[in-house]
Design a protein around this motif. Structure first.
Motif, PDB file in Angstrom:
ATOM      1  N   ILE A 109      40.789  50.119  87.164  1.00 11.58           N
ATOM      2  CA  ILE A 109      40.873  49.553  85.815  1.00 11.58           C
ATOM      3  C   ILE A 109      39.977  48.324  85.780  1.00 11.58           C
ATOM      4  N   ARG A 110      38.987  48.350  84.890  1.00 15.65           N
ATOM      5  CA  ARG A 110      38.046  47.232  84.809  1.00 15.65           C
ATOM      6  C   ARG A 110      37.977  46.698  83.388  1.00 15.65           C
ATOM      7  N   LEU A 111      37.839  45.390  83.311  1.00 12.10           N
ATOM      8  CA  LEU A 111      37.733  44.706  82.031  1.00 12.10           C
ATOM      9  C   LEU A 111      36.365  44.045  81.963  1.00 12.10           C
ATOM     10  N   GLU A 112      35.583  44.417  80.960  1.00 16.19           N
ATOM     11  CA  GLU A 112      34.243  43.877  80.787  1.00 16.19           C
ATOM     12  C   GLU A 112      34.228  42.915  79.604  1.00 16.19           C
ATOM     13  N   SER A 113      33.755  41.726  79.850  1.00 16.91           N
ATOM     14  CA  SER A 113      33.656  40.736  78.771  1.00 16.91           C
ATOM     15  C   SER A 113      32.578  39.722  79.106  1.00 16.91           C
ATOM     16  N   ASN A 114      31.750  39.422  78.127  1.00 11.61           N
ATOM     17  CA  ASN A 114      30.682  38.425  78.300  1.00 11.61           C
ATOM     18  C   ASN A 114      29.814  38.711  79.519  1.00 11.61           C
ATOM     19  N   SER A 115      29.427  39.964  79.654  1.00 11.35           N
ATOM     20  CA  SER A 115      28.543  40.409  80.741  1.00 11.35           C
ATOM     21  C   SER A 115      29.154  40.260  82.139  1.00 11.35           C
ATOM     22  N   SER A 116      30.456  40.076  82.197  1.00 12.38           N
ATOM     23  CA  SER A 116      31.143  39.995  83.488  1.00 12.38           C
ATOM     24  C   SER A 116      32.147  41.144  83.590  1.00 12.38           C
ATOM     25  N   ILE A 117      32.421  41.538  84.822  1.00 12.40           N
ATOM     26  CA  ILE A 117      33.360  42.631  85.073  1.00 12.40           C
ATOM     27  C   ILE A 117      34.503  42.124  85.933  1.00 12.40           C
ATOM     28  N   GLN A 118      35.718  42.364  85.470  1.00 11.84           N
ATOM     29  CA  GLN A 118      36.904  41.976  86.230  1.00 11.84           C
ATOM     30  C   GLN A 118      37.695  43.225  86.585  1.00 11.84           C
ATOM     31  N   LEU A 119      37.963  43.418  87.881  1.00 10.55           N
ATOM     32  CA  LEU A 119      38.773  44.540  88.319  1.00 10.55           C
ATOM     33  C   LEU A 119      40.239  44.133  88.298  1.00 10.55           C
ATOM     34  N   LEU A 120      41.043  44.874  87.558  1.00 11.95           N
ATOM     35  CA  LEU A 120      42.464  44.576  87.432  1.00 11.95           C
ATOM     36  C   LEU A 120      43.266  45.417  88.420  1.00 11.95           C
ATOM     37  N   PRO A 121      44.447  44.953  88.814  1.00 10.58           N
ATOM     38  CA  PRO A 121      45.283  45.738  89.731  1.00 10.58           C
ATOM     39  C   PRO A 121      45.532  47.153  89.195  1.00 10.58           C
ATOM     40  N   SER A 122      45.336  48.139  90.068  1.00 10.99           N
ATOM     41  CA  SER A 122      45.501  49.540  89.633  1.00 10.99           C
ATOM     42  C   SER A 122      46.002  50.385  90.799  1.00 10.99           C
ATOM     43  N   LYS A 123      47.139  49.977  91.345  1.00 12.70           N
ATOM     44  CA  LYS A 123      47.701  50.656  92.502  1.00 12.70           C
ATOM     45  C   LYS A 123      48.602  51.807  92.070  1.00 12.70           C
ATOM     46  N   ILE A 124      48.455  52.940  92.773  1.00 13.56           N
ATOM     47  CA  ILE A 124      49.306  54.098  92.487  1.00 13.56           C
ATOM     48  C   ILE A 124      50.744  53.758  92.867  1.00 13.56           C
ATOM     49  N   VAL A 151      49.273  61.780  84.519  1.00 13.35           N
ATOM     50  CA  VAL A 151      49.046  60.382  84.890  1.00 13.35           C
ATOM     51  C   VAL A 151      49.410  59.500  83.703  1.00 13.35           C
ATOM     52  N   LYS A 152      49.978  58.340  83.996  1.00 12.42           N
ATOM     53  CA  LYS A 152      50.281  57.395  82.920  1.00 12.42           C
ATOM     54  C   LYS A 152      50.225  55.970  83.449  1.00 12.42           C
ATOM     55  N   LEU A 153      50.108  55.039  82.528  1.00 11.38           N
ATOM     56  CA  LEU A 153      50.097  53.621  82.863  1.00 11.38           C
ATOM     57  C   LEU A 153      51.498  53.055  82.740  1.00 11.38           C
ATOM     58  N   LYS A 154      51.812  52.129  83.603  1.00  7.30           N
ATOM     59  CA  LYS A 154      53.139  51.504  83.559  1.00  7.30           C
ATOM     60  C   LYS A 154      53.346  50.795  82.217  1.00  7.30           C
ATOM     61  N   ASN A 155      54.561  50.819  81.754  1.00 10.19           N
ATOM     62  CA  ASN A 155      54.873  50.284  80.433  1.00 10.19           C
ATOM     63  C   ASN A 155      54.719  48.765  80.372  1.00 10.19           C
ATOM     64  N   GLU A 156      54.973  48.087  81.478  1.00  8.41           N
ATOM     65  CA  GLU A 156      55.011  46.616  81.463  1.00  8.41           C
ATOM     66  C   GLU A 156      53.661  45.972  81.774  1.00  8.41           C
ATOM     67  N   LEU A 157      52.572  46.628  81.509  1.00  4.65           N
ATOM     68  CA  LEU A 157      51.260  46.029  81.759  1.00  4.65           C
ATOM     69  C   LEU A 157      51.042  44.848  80.816  1.00  4.65           C
ATOM     70  N   GLY A 158      50.429  43.791  81.314  1.00  3.62           N
ATOM     71  CA  GLY A 158      50.214  42.588  80.516  1.00  3.62           C
ATOM     72  C   GLY A 158      49.109  42.750  79.480  1.00  3.62           C
ATOM     73  N   LYS A 159      48.942  41.739  78.655  1.00  2.14           N
ATOM     74  CA  LYS A 159      47.953  41.769  77.588  1.00  2.14           C
ATOM     75  C   LYS A 159      46.524  41.849  78.122  1.00  2.14           C
ATOM     76  N   LYS A 160      46.316  41.386  79.358  1.00  2.00           N
ATOM     77  CA  LYS A 160      44.960  41.401  79.917  1.00  2.00           C
ATOM     78  C   LYS A 160      44.425  42.821  80.085  1.00  2.00           C
ATOM     79  N   TYR A 161      45.325  43.816  80.083  1.00  2.00           N
ATOM     80  CA  TYR A 161      44.883  45.206  80.220  1.00  2.00           C
ATOM     81  C   TYR A 161      44.387  45.785  78.887  1.00  2.00           C
ATOM     82  N   HIS A 162      44.656  45.084  77.797  1.00  2.00           N
ATOM     83  CA  HIS A 162      44.230  45.588  76.492  1.00  2.00           C
ATOM     84  C   HIS A 162      42.695  45.599  76.407  1.00  2.00           C
ATOM     85  N   GLY A 163      42.145  46.747  76.090  1.00  2.00           N
ATOM     86  CA  GLY A 163      40.703  46.886  75.984  1.00  2.00           C
ATOM     87  C   GLY A 163      40.009  47.200  77.300  1.00  2.00           C
ATOM     88  N   ALA A 164      40.781  47.341  78.392  1.00  2.00           N
ATOM     89  CA  ALA A 164      40.186  47.653  79.693  1.00  2.00           C
ATOM     90  C   ALA A 164      39.845  49.144  79.779  1.00  2.00           C
TER      91      ALA A 164
END
Length: 206
Positions: free
Chosen positions: A91-106, A148-161
Motif C-alpha cells: 500500500i503506497r501513498l503518493e503526494s507532492n512527488s513523494s512516495i510513502q509505503l504504509l503498513p500492509s501486513k497479511i 481479499v479485503k482491507l481491515k476495517n480500522e485503517l486510519g485516515k492516512k490510507y485514504h487515497g492510497a
C-alpha cells in the motif's frame, strides 16, 4: 663370436618393444577418448508454472468489503513439481512527488481467507502447497485464497492510497529431496512448520 651376435640382436630388439608399447598405449588412449566423447542424447523435462486467478480489479477498495480473488497455481510444464508462493501486498501513498509505503501486513492490514488445509505457511514466509503438482488434467493447486479485503480500522492516512498485490511462485521438480537442496540449502528442518511441510513433501517424491 656367436655370443656377441646374440647380445646385439637382443639390444636391437629392446627399442622395438618399447615403440610397440608406446604405439599400443596411444591407440588405447585414443579409443578411450572416442568412447568418452560420445554424446548422450535425451530430452530435458520442462519445468513451468503459471499463476491463475479469478479477479476483476475494482476501481476502489473499501475497508472490510471483500473482493473476489481466487488464486491457484497451474503446472504447464512436463514434469511433476512442488510449488511455494510468496505474497507481497503493498500500500503506497503518493503526494507532492513523494512516495510513502504504509503498513500492509497479511493478517493485520490485509485480510485473506487462506486455505490452511492444502497450503501451509513456513517460517521463511513462503506458502507451501502440500501436494505434488502433477502433469496432466489435474495440474492445478487448490485455491490459496479466494478473497481479499482491507481491515476495517485503517486510519485516515490510507485514504487515497494505492493497493497492489504481487504473487511470486517458485517450483522444483519432485526428484528425491531436490526441494531441500534448492529451497533450504540442503538442510532438513527439525522443528516448526517447515518440519511439517517437509514430512508431507517427502512422502510424494518421485
Amino acid at each position: 663370436m656367436k655370443q656377441k651376435k646374440k647380445i646385439i640382436h637382443f639390444l636391437w630388439g629392446v627399442p622395438v618393444f618399447i615403440i610397440c608399447l608406446v604405439i599400443g598405449s596411444t591407440v588405447a588412449y585414443a579409443a578411450m577418448m572416442v568412447r568418452e566423447e560420445k554424446a548422450n542424447l535425451f530430452q530435458i523435462g520442462n519445468l513451468q508454472t503459471k499463476v491463475e486467478e479469478v479477479f476483476t480489479e475494482p476501481v476502489t477498495m473499501l475497508p472490510n468489503k471483500p473482493v473476489e480473488k481466487k488464486v491457484t497455481i497451474a503446472n504447464i510444464g512436463t514434469v511433476n513439481q512442488f510449488v511455494r508462493v510468496m505474497l507481497h501486498p503493498e500500500i503506497r501513498l503518493e503526494s507532492n512527488s513523494s512516495i510513502q509505503l504504509l503498513p500492509s501486513k497479511i493478517g493485520e492490514e490485509i485480510l485473506l481467507d487462506l486455505n490452511n488445509i492444502d497450503w501451509k505457511l513456513g517460517e521463511d514466509g513462503y506458502y507451501y502447497y502440500l501436494k505434488a503438482l502433477r502433469t496432466g488434467e489435474s495440474n492445478r493447486t487448490e485455491n490459496l485464497f479466494t478473497q481479499v479485503k482491507l481491515k476495517n480500522e485503517l486510519g485516515k492516512k490510507y485514504h487515497g492510497a494505492t493497493f497492489s498485490f504481487l504473487i511470486k511462485v517458485e517450483a522444483i521438480n519432485c526428484a528425491k529431496f531436490a526441494y531441500r537442496d534448492v529451497w533450504w540449502q540442503g538442510v532438513t528442518p527439525n522443528s516448526g512448520e517447515l518440519k511439517v511441510i517437509d514430512s508431507q513433501l517427502a512422502k510424494q517424491i518421485d
